[in-house]
Design a protein around this motif. Sequence first.
Motif, PDB file in Angstrom:
ATOM      1  N   LEU A   1       0.834  -1.198   0.000  1.00 52.63           N
ATOM      2  CA  LEU A   1       0.000   0.000   0.000  1.00 52.63           C
ATOM      3  C   LEU A   1       0.869   1.247   0.000  1.00 52.63           C
ATOM      4  CD1 LEU A   1      -2.862   1.273   0.267  1.00 52.63           C
ATOM      5  CD2 LEU A   1      -2.500   1.231   2.752  1.00 52.63           C
ATOM      6  N   SER A   2       1.905   1.262   0.811  1.00 48.99           N
ATOM      7  CA  SER A   2       2.767   2.439   0.935  1.00 48.99           C
ATOM      8  C   SER A   2       3.574   2.698  -0.328  1.00 48.99           C
ATOM      9  CB  SER A   2       3.713   2.264   2.128  1.00 48.99           C
ATOM     10  OG  SER A   2       2.988   2.039   3.317  1.00 48.99           O
ATOM     11  N   SER A   3       3.856   1.645  -1.089  1.00 45.19           N
ATOM     12  CA  SER A   3       4.639   1.805  -2.320  1.00 45.19           C
ATOM     13  C   SER A   3       3.866   2.541  -3.399  1.00 45.19           C
ATOM     14  CB  SER A   3       5.066   0.438  -2.854  1.00 45.19           C
ATOM     15  OG  SER A   3       3.966  -0.243  -3.461  1.00 45.19           O
ATOM     16  N   GLY A   4       2.530   2.498  -3.321  1.00 45.19           N
ATOM     17  CA  GLY A   4       1.700   3.166  -4.315  1.00 45.19           C
ATOM     18  C   GLY A   4       1.666   2.454  -5.650  1.00 45.19           C
TER      19      GLY A   4
ATOM     20  N   ALA B   1     -14.717  -1.726 -10.639  1.00 44.88           N
ATOM     21  CA  ALA B   1     -14.719  -0.268 -10.487  1.00 44.88           C
ATOM     22  C   ALA B   1     -13.397   0.316 -10.964  1.00 44.88           C
ATOM     23  CB  ALA B   1     -14.967   0.118  -9.032  1.00 44.88           C
ATOM     24  N   TYR B   2     -12.362  -0.530 -10.997  1.00 40.78           N
ATOM     25  CA  TYR B   2     -11.045  -0.104 -11.475  1.00 40.78           C
ATOM     26  C   TYR B   2     -10.771  -0.784 -12.805  1.00 40.78           C
ATOM     27  CZ  TYR B   2     -10.640   1.215  -6.575  1.00 40.78           C
ATOM     28  OH  TYR B   2     -10.858   1.769  -5.329  1.00 40.78           O
ATOM     29  N   ARG B   3     -10.583   0.008 -13.834  1.00 43.62           N
ATOM     30  CA  ARG B   3     -10.390  -0.541 -15.181  1.00 43.62           C
ATOM     31  C   ARG B   3      -8.908  -0.712 -15.534  1.00 43.62           C
ATOM     32  NH1 ARG B   3     -13.524  -1.207 -19.712  1.00 43.62           N
ATOM     33  NH2 ARG B   3     -12.492  -1.004 -21.724  1.00 43.62           N
ATOM     34  N   TYR B   4      -8.029   0.036 -14.855  1.00 44.42           N
ATOM     35  CA  TYR B   4      -6.617   0.035 -15.207  1.00 44.42           C
ATOM     36  C   TYR B   4      -5.699  -0.481 -14.085  1.00 44.42           C
ATOM     37  CZ  TYR B   4      -8.058   2.877 -19.175  1.00 44.42           C
ATOM     38  OH  TYR B   4      -8.679   3.323 -20.314  1.00 44.42           O
ATOM     39  N   ALA B   5      -6.145  -0.455 -12.853  1.00 47.42           N
ATOM     40  CA  ALA B   5      -5.262  -0.817 -11.734  1.00 47.42           C
ATOM     41  C   ALA B   5      -5.923  -1.775 -10.755  1.00 47.42           C
ATOM     42  CB  ALA B   5      -4.798   0.449 -11.007  1.00 47.42           C
ATOM     43  N   SER B   6      -6.877  -2.562 -11.242  1.00 52.83           N
ATOM     44  CA  SER B   6      -7.583  -3.461 -10.337  1.00 52.83           C
ATOM     45  C   SER B   6      -6.668  -4.548  -9.773  1.00 52.83           C
ATOM     46  CB  SER B   6      -8.770  -4.126 -11.046  1.00 52.83           C
ATOM     47  OG  SER B   6      -9.621  -4.771 -10.130  1.00 52.83           O
ATOM     48  N   ASP B   7      -5.574  -4.850 -10.467  1.00 55.58           N
ATOM     49  CA  ASP B   7      -4.643  -5.843  -9.930  1.00 55.58           C
ATOM     50  C   ASP B   7      -3.977  -5.331  -8.648  1.00 55.58           C
ATOM     51  OD1 ASP B   7      -3.344  -3.943 -11.525  1.00 55.58           O
ATOM     52  OD2 ASP B   7      -1.697  -5.291 -12.011  1.00 55.58           O
ATOM     53  N   TYR B   8      -3.778  -4.022  -8.542  1.00 58.45           N
ATOM     54  CA  TYR B   8      -3.212  -3.447  -7.320  1.00 58.45           C
ATOM     55  C   TYR B   8      -4.157  -3.670  -6.139  1.00 58.45           C
ATOM     56  CZ  TYR B   8      -1.065   0.156  -4.299  1.00 58.45           C
ATOM     57  OH  TYR B   8      -0.470   0.826  -3.256  1.00 58.45           O
ATOM     58  N   ASP B   9      -5.417  -3.349  -6.340  1.00 56.28           N
ATOM     59  CA  ASP B   9      -6.428  -3.592  -5.310  1.00 56.28           C
ATOM     60  C   ASP B   9      -6.524  -5.081  -4.978  1.00 56.28           C
ATOM     61  OD1 ASP B   9      -9.080  -3.034  -3.810  1.00 56.28           O
ATOM     62  OD2 ASP B   9      -9.690  -4.430  -5.390  1.00 56.28           O
ATOM     63  N   PHE B  10      -6.506  -5.927  -5.994  1.00 56.78           N
ATOM     64  CA  PHE B  10      -6.608  -7.374  -5.817  1.00 56.78           C
ATOM     65  C   PHE B  10      -5.459  -7.915  -4.978  1.00 56.78           C
ATOM     66  CE2 PHE B  10      -5.783 -11.699  -7.658  1.00 56.78           C
ATOM     67  CZ  PHE B  10      -6.943 -12.315  -7.213  1.00 56.78           C
ATOM     68  N   HIS B  11      -4.256  -7.473  -5.258  1.00 54.29           N
ATOM     69  CA  HIS B  11      -3.103  -7.956  -4.513  1.00 54.29           C
ATOM     70  C   HIS B  11      -3.077  -7.418  -3.083  1.00 54.29           C
ATOM     71  CE1 HIS B  11      -0.338  -9.740  -7.795  1.00 54.29           C
ATOM     72  NE2 HIS B  11      -1.607  -9.891  -8.093  1.00 54.29           N
ATOM     73  N   LEU B  12      -3.570  -6.228  -2.891  1.00 60.19           N
ATOM     74  CA  LEU B  12      -3.692  -5.726  -1.521  1.00 60.19           C
ATOM     75  C   LEU B  12      -4.647  -6.598  -0.716  1.00 60.19           C
ATOM     76  CD1 LEU B  12      -3.792  -1.878  -2.180  1.00 60.19           C
ATOM     77  CD2 LEU B  12      -2.059  -3.090  -0.835  1.00 60.19           C
ATOM     78  N   ARG B  13      -5.738  -7.003  -1.335  1.00 62.41           N
ATOM     79  CA  ARG B  13      -6.691  -7.872  -0.642  1.00 62.41           C
ATOM     80  C   ARG B  13      -6.094  -9.246  -0.371  1.00 62.41           C
ATOM     81  NH1 ARG B  13     -11.074  -8.830  -3.917  1.00 62.41           N
ATOM     82  NH2 ARG B  13     -10.465  -7.505  -5.667  1.00 62.41           N
ATOM     83  N   LEU B  14      -5.292  -9.758  -1.302  1.00 67.89           N
ATOM     84  CA  LEU B  14      -4.609 -11.031  -1.073  1.00 67.89           C
ATOM     85  C   LEU B  14      -3.689 -10.934   0.133  1.00 67.89           C
ATOM     86  CD1 LEU B  14      -3.524 -12.065  -4.704  1.00 67.89           C
ATOM     87  CD2 LEU B  14      -5.319 -13.136  -3.329  1.00 67.89           C
TER      88      LEU B  14
ATOM     89  N   ILE C   1      -5.311   3.719  -2.906  1.00 68.27           N
ATOM     90  CA  ILE C   1      -4.598   4.102  -1.688  1.00 68.27           C
ATOM     91  C   ILE C   1      -5.538   4.827  -0.732  1.00 68.27           C
ATOM     92  CG2 ILE C   1      -2.763   5.574  -0.769  1.00 68.27           C
ATOM     93  CD1 ILE C   1      -1.239   4.996  -3.407  1.00 68.27           C
ATOM     94  N   GLU C   2      -6.359   5.711  -1.268  1.00 69.29           N
ATOM     95  CA  GLU C   2      -7.325   6.433  -0.438  1.00 69.29           C
ATOM     96  C   GLU C   2      -8.313   5.468   0.215  1.00 69.29           C
ATOM     97  OE1 GLU C   2      -9.230   9.631   1.400  1.00 69.29           O
ATOM     98  OE2 GLU C   2      -7.291   9.513   0.394  1.00 69.29           O
ATOM     99  N   GLN C   3      -8.690   4.430  -0.513  1.00 72.19           N
ATOM    100  CA  GLN C   3      -9.641   3.448  -0.007  1.00 72.19           C
ATOM    101  C   GLN C   3      -9.106   2.721   1.231  1.00 72.19           C
ATOM    102  OE1 GLN C   3     -10.831   0.575  -3.000  1.00 72.19           O
ATOM    103  NE2 GLN C   3     -11.541  -0.898  -1.478  1.00 72.19           N
ATOM    104  N   TYR C   4      -7.802   2.446   1.235  1.00 71.55           N
ATOM    105  CA  TYR C   4      -7.220   1.642   2.321  1.00 71.55           C
ATOM    106  C   TYR C   4      -6.366   2.455   3.310  1.00 71.55           C
ATOM    107  CZ  TYR C   4      -8.449  -2.422  -0.560  1.00 71.55           C
ATOM    108  OH  TYR C   4      -9.122  -3.368  -1.290  1.00 71.55           O
TER     109      TYR C   4
ATOM    110  N   VAL D   1      -3.318   1.951   7.542  1.00 71.16           N
ATOM    111  CA  VAL D   1      -1.892   2.123   7.826  1.00 71.16           C
ATOM    112  C   VAL D   1      -1.656   3.600   8.137  1.00 71.16           C
ATOM    113  CG1 VAL D   1       0.464   1.840   6.962  1.00 71.16           C
ATOM    114  CG2 VAL D   1      -1.323   0.262   6.205  1.00 71.16           C
ATOM    115  N   PRO D   2      -1.140   3.937   9.318  1.00 74.71           N
ATOM    116  CA  PRO D   2      -0.917   5.345   9.678  1.00 74.71           C
ATOM    117  C   PRO D   2      -0.038   6.068   8.657  1.00 74.71           C
ATOM    118  CG  PRO D   2      -0.657   3.928  11.588  1.00 74.71           C
ATOM    119  CD  PRO D   2      -0.781   3.021  10.407  1.00 74.71           C
ATOM    120  N   ALA D   3      -0.266   7.347   8.496  1.00 75.38           N
ATOM    121  CA  ALA D   3       0.432   8.138   7.471  1.00 75.38           C
ATOM    122  C   ALA D   3       1.948   8.078   7.632  1.00 75.38           C
ATOM    123  CB  ALA D   3      -0.058   9.584   7.519  1.00 75.38           C
ATOM    124  N   LEU D   4       2.449   8.202   8.864  1.00 77.49           N
ATOM    125  CA  LEU D   4       3.891   8.171   9.087  1.00 77.49           C
ATOM    126  C   LEU D   4       4.465   6.803   8.703  1.00 77.49           C
ATOM    127  CD1 LEU D   4       6.490   9.470  10.037  1.00 77.49           C
ATOM    128  CD2 LEU D   4       5.912   8.782  12.394  1.00 77.49           C
ATOM    129  N   SER D   5       3.757   5.748   9.039  1.00 74.77           N
ATOM    130  CA  SER D   5       4.210   4.405   8.669  1.00 74.77           C
ATOM    131  C   SER D   5       4.255   4.247   7.155  1.00 74.77           C
ATOM    132  CB  SER D   5       3.284   3.353   9.275  1.00 74.77           C
ATOM    133  OG  SER D   5       3.356   3.360  10.682  1.00 74.77           O
TER     134      SER D   5
END
Length: 266
Positions: free
Chosen positions: A152-155, A181-194, A233-236, A240-244
């Motif tokens: 998540l932090s890597s963006g 809902a994500y047409r171009y970056a849904s794999d990022y969301d998918f891997h975060l959920r994994l 990133i906004e969704q999740y 994770v705290p901002a400083l972290s």
Amino acid sequence: MRTQEMTDKTSPQVDIVTVVYNGEAFLEETIQSVLAQDYPQLGYHIVDGGSTDGTMAIIDRYRERLASVVSEPDKGMYDALNKGITKTDGDIWMSLNADDRLVSDDVVSTVVAFSKKPTAAKTGAFFGNIMKEKGGTTRRVRFGEVDFATLLSSGHCTFMPQPATFIRRSLLNEVGGFDLAYRYASDYDFHLRLLRAGRVVHVDKYFTIFRQHDGALTATGADKMNQERLAIIEQYRTEVPALSRLLLRYWGWGKYLLHNRVFPAR
């Protein structure tokens, strides 16, 4: 049908899905890299979005060795991937892009051997390294262990590449498919959920050759992809705290650059 006859009923069934739309330029190499695998319990599925070029002619040449073929209009790559998920019922699942290919004929057997180790019994997914190919030049890219907070932090999805990730069916069923809902970056969301749902392990082997070219989604949809990543990133972000997130961003990219720029693999 399966790519080969089953010979060991104790070994897990592995399913690979390739989604394609007008991919005649590279698809045959992708198909051949999968059908060349030395692992017998392998099902290969292709989901075509209604191609208008020579894609179907290529698929037809291999149809008898494919577990399933779907050819119909879809709502984009991630809709096609969701269709591919419903076509499979194996123990381990992965998706391979229509312009990428597996590095060698023992990639799947390597993953299965790793998955059968006692230490991997609770592992939900396995991902390996990739080789990036552009203009006839190949560059090795190594990764390391990653968790939800670091990705998540890597963006970005860079630290856990989609075309080099194998997922156990149990974890796939738990997280569900790709969010349309994500047409171009849904794999990022998918891997975060994994990563949030299960134990994901890095295997320090090269799995996939990732082809970089002008027609790739990462090139043609870069701006929209970046916008969607920010929305993810906004969704999740509250998890994770901002400083972290700031510290993990520098830590994660620092390790990546150390592995692949300062001490690149040969």
